[in-house]
Design a protein around this motif. Structure first.
Motif, short mmCIF file in Angstrom:
data_model
loop_
_atom_site.label_atom_id
_atom_site.label_comp_id
_atom_site.label_asym_id
_atom_site.label_seq_id
_atom_site.Cartn_x
_atom_site.Cartn_y
_atom_site.Cartn_z
N UNK A 101 0.78 -1.24 -0.40
CA UNK A 101 -0.18 -0.38 0.15
C UNK A 101 0.97 1.38 0.08
N UNK A 102 1.94 1.39 0.62
CA UNK A 102 2.56 2.52 0.32
C UNK A 102 4.18 1.99 -0.63
N UNK A 103 4.18 1.18 -1.02
CA UNK A 103 5.18 0.65 -2.14
C UNK A 103 5.92 2.17 -2.52
N UNK A 104 5.66 3.05 -2.96
CA UNK A 104 5.93 4.25 -3.99
C UNK A 104 6.01 4.89 -2.42
N UNK A 105 6.20 5.08 -1.19
CA UNK A 105 6.18 6.04 -0.32
C UNK A 105 7.77 6.13 0.10
N UNK A 208 3.92 6.03 20.22
CA UNK A 208 3.48 5.80 18.98
C UNK A 208 5.55 5.94 18.63
N UNK A 209 6.25 6.47 19.46
CA UNK A 209 7.58 6.62 18.62
C UNK A 209 8.95 5.73 18.84
N UNK A 210 9.65 5.74 18.52
CA UNK A 210 11.20 4.85 18.80
C UNK A 210 12.43 5.23 20.10
N UNK A 211 12.79 4.21 20.18
CA UNK A 211 14.34 5.06 21.21
C UNK A 211 15.55 4.48 20.08
N UNK A 212 16.63 4.95 20.37
CA UNK A 212 18.37 4.75 20.67
C UNK A 212 19.22 4.35 21.20
N UNK A 213 20.01 4.34 21.59
CA UNK A 213 20.62 4.26 22.33
C UNK A 213 22.08 3.29 22.07
N UNK A 311 4.57 4.60 14.32
CA UNK A 311 2.93 5.12 14.05
C UNK A 311 2.86 6.51 13.70
N UNK A 312 3.53 7.70 14.46
CA UNK A 312 3.27 8.83 14.38
C UNK A 312 3.64 9.39 12.99
N UNK A 313 2.61 10.40 12.94
CA UNK A 313 2.59 10.92 11.04
C UNK A 313 4.14 12.01 10.89
N UNK A 314 4.76 11.18 9.77
CA UNK A 314 5.98 12.63 8.74
C UNK A 314 5.55 12.65 8.08
N UNK A 315 5.99 13.96 7.05
CA UNK A 315 6.15 14.03 5.81
C UNK A 315 7.16 13.51 5.20
N UNK A 316 6.73 13.07 4.12
CA UNK A 316 7.53 12.93 2.73
C UNK A 316 7.27 12.63 1.71
N UNK A 329 3.06 5.16 10.16
CA UNK A 329 3.28 3.36 9.71
C UNK A 329 2.46 2.40 10.33
N UNK A 330 1.85 1.70 9.38
CA UNK A 330 1.02 0.32 11.17
C UNK A 330 2.15 -0.44 10.52
N UNK A 331 3.25 -0.82 9.82
CA UNK A 331 3.73 -1.82 9.86
C UNK A 331 4.61 -2.34 11.15
N UNK A 332 4.38 -3.44 11.63
CA UNK A 332 5.57 -3.81 12.62
C UNK A 332 7.04 -3.53 12.21
N UNK A 333 7.70 -2.91 13.71
CA UNK A 333 8.64 -2.95 14.60
C UNK A 333 9.39 -3.01 15.59
N UNK A 334 10.36 -2.69 15.67
CA UNK A 334 11.05 -2.55 17.83
C UNK A 334 10.67 -1.66 17.76
N UNK A 335 10.14 -1.41 19.20
CA UNK A 335 10.23 -0.30 20.49
C UNK A 335 11.79 0.62 20.46
N UNK A 336 12.80 -0.08 20.06
CA UNK A 336 13.86 0.46 19.87
C UNK A 336 15.02 -1.08 19.73
N UNK A 337 16.18 -1.01 18.44
CA UNK A 337 16.81 -2.19 17.77
C UNK A 337 17.45 -2.13 19.37
N UNK A 338 17.70 -1.94 20.15
CA UNK A 338 19.36 -2.44 20.78
C UNK A 338 19.24 -3.53 21.41
#
Length: 378
Positions: A101-105, A208-213, A311-316, A329-338
């Motif tokens: 659904x978002x392959x061109x975005x 709806x956000x994520x973290x680094x480390x 999950x937060x809206x982002x301009x693109x 985005x509604x796709x699966x993700x990690x809250x943090x990759x660490x």
């Protein structure tokens, strides 16, 4: 696509994508006579497997590995290339459609734009394709092979989460880190800091956000003299391996960027003699001199960016219509990759050290050994 092989003598080649049928790894240069089992590889793969906690992507991959080449009938390496396969099993149509659904975005923070530039409309848009974190399965599998070689040589490699979203673990000895290795879902050996980190990550996730480390890797037992003086420094090879991991934004050794704020008298590691061997009273250089291992612990840290899927809206931009749009985005993700990237970092450090060790052993076999060489090495 070039650049899918890492190493000179101990050579690792991987292939496979996020939603492809399987991920494959070939390891050249594995010596014969090494006991190697699926279980040894699986132990490492299970560290990075998704869906094990609230911090991870909910994608339910088993990451079950099978060694398909390179072993004799008794389960020992034969000297032939070792081949391993891991099948992707959680590839449901509903998730593929979410990407379609978002392959061109252009997904902010992901590699879509640069893949469009390089490969046009043929680029694999599903789950980031070759740019996905699934790619690292092959690295961890190869690192597990390197681990068996290094353990035989008395070399141990441990990685852990040192910092998450500004919350930092206290300074700990190698023994403390080892004693508390993988005692929580974040793999932070400082339990008090880990509790605070996890609480903050889940708070950010709920928004709806994520973290680094920051992840630190320590290699103990590495002999002095590994690496070459110019382009093939062991430090450079390790840095290459680590910075090639998709989510890594920076690499530092020992005191790292703090060295820029020191005087020479504060930074230099002074040598002394212990049991007839040269040692160093401090380790601000992180186990290297001239980029060559000096026998002290190799200490390296990587800066890990936040997971780019939000999950937060982002301009693109829609690359097909060349018009602005918004993506939440509604796709699966990690809250943090660490908590899933530290085994990948361990693997790349192991692969780099194994490769350098093999090159050094071959070079030393032809080296004329004088009195100084023997005194420092034997």
């Amino acid at each position: 696509m070039l650049g899918n092989t890492f190493g000179r003598v101990f050579r690792v080649t991987t292939c496979g994508e996020s939603y492809g049928a399987a991920l494959l790894t070939i390891v050249d240069g594995v010596p014969p006579g090494l006991k190697l089992t699926n279980e040894m590889i699986q132990e490492e793969l299970d560290k990075r497997r998704p869906g094990q906690s609230e911090l991870d992507s909910p994608r339910k991959e088993t990451d079950k590995v099978e060694i398909v080449a390179g072993l004799n009938q008794e389960g020992y390496t034969s000297g032939a290339p070792v081949g391993m396969v891991v099948y992707n099993v959680d590839r449901q149509d509903i998730h593929i459609q979410q990407y379609r659904d978002v392959k061109d975005v252009i997904r902010p923070g992901h590699a879509e734009y640069t893949f469009f530039v390089k490969y046009g409309g043929f680029a694999d848009w599903c789950g980031a394709g070759r740019a996905s974190g699934r790619e690292t399965v092959g690295r961890v599998a190869a690192g597990a092979v390197a681990k068996q070689i290094l353990l035989r040589e008395g070399i141990e490699v441990l990685g852990y989460v040192k910092e998450s979203y500004g919350i930092r673990a206290r300074e700990m000895t190698f023994e403390e880190i080892k004693a508390n290795y993988r005692k929580n879902e974040l793999n932070c050996p400082d339990p008090e800091a880990a509790e605070k980190m996890i609480e903050k990550i889940l708070e950010v996730k709920a928004a709806g956000d994520t973290c680094g480390g920051i992840v630190e890797v320590i290699a103990r037992g590495v002999p002095p003299g590994l690496g070459e003086p110019v382009f093939d420094k062991l430090k450079a090879t390790i840095a290459h391996g680590l910075i090639s991991i998709g989510a890594v934004m920076g690499v530092e050794f020992g005191a790292g960027f703090e060295a820029a704020r020191m005087k020479g008298s504060e930074f230099n590691d002074t040598p002394y003699i212990e049991n007839g061997k040269v040692r160093f009273r401090t380790n601000r250089a992180g186990g290297f001199l001239g980029g060559i291992s000096n026998g002290e612990d190799i200490v390296v840290r990587i800066a890990v960016k936040p997971t780019p899927t939000l999950s937060l809206p982002q301009e693109t931009v829609n690359i097909r219509t060349m018009e602005p749009t918004t993506l939440a985005a509604i796709t699966r993700r990690d809250a943090t990759i660490c908590p899933r990237i530290y085994p990948v970092a361990e693997a790349m450090v192991r692969i780099a050290i194994t490769d350098a060790l093999m090159m050094a052993r071959g070079y030393e076999g032809l080296t004329e050994k004088d009195e100084i060489w023997r005194r420092l090495r034997e």
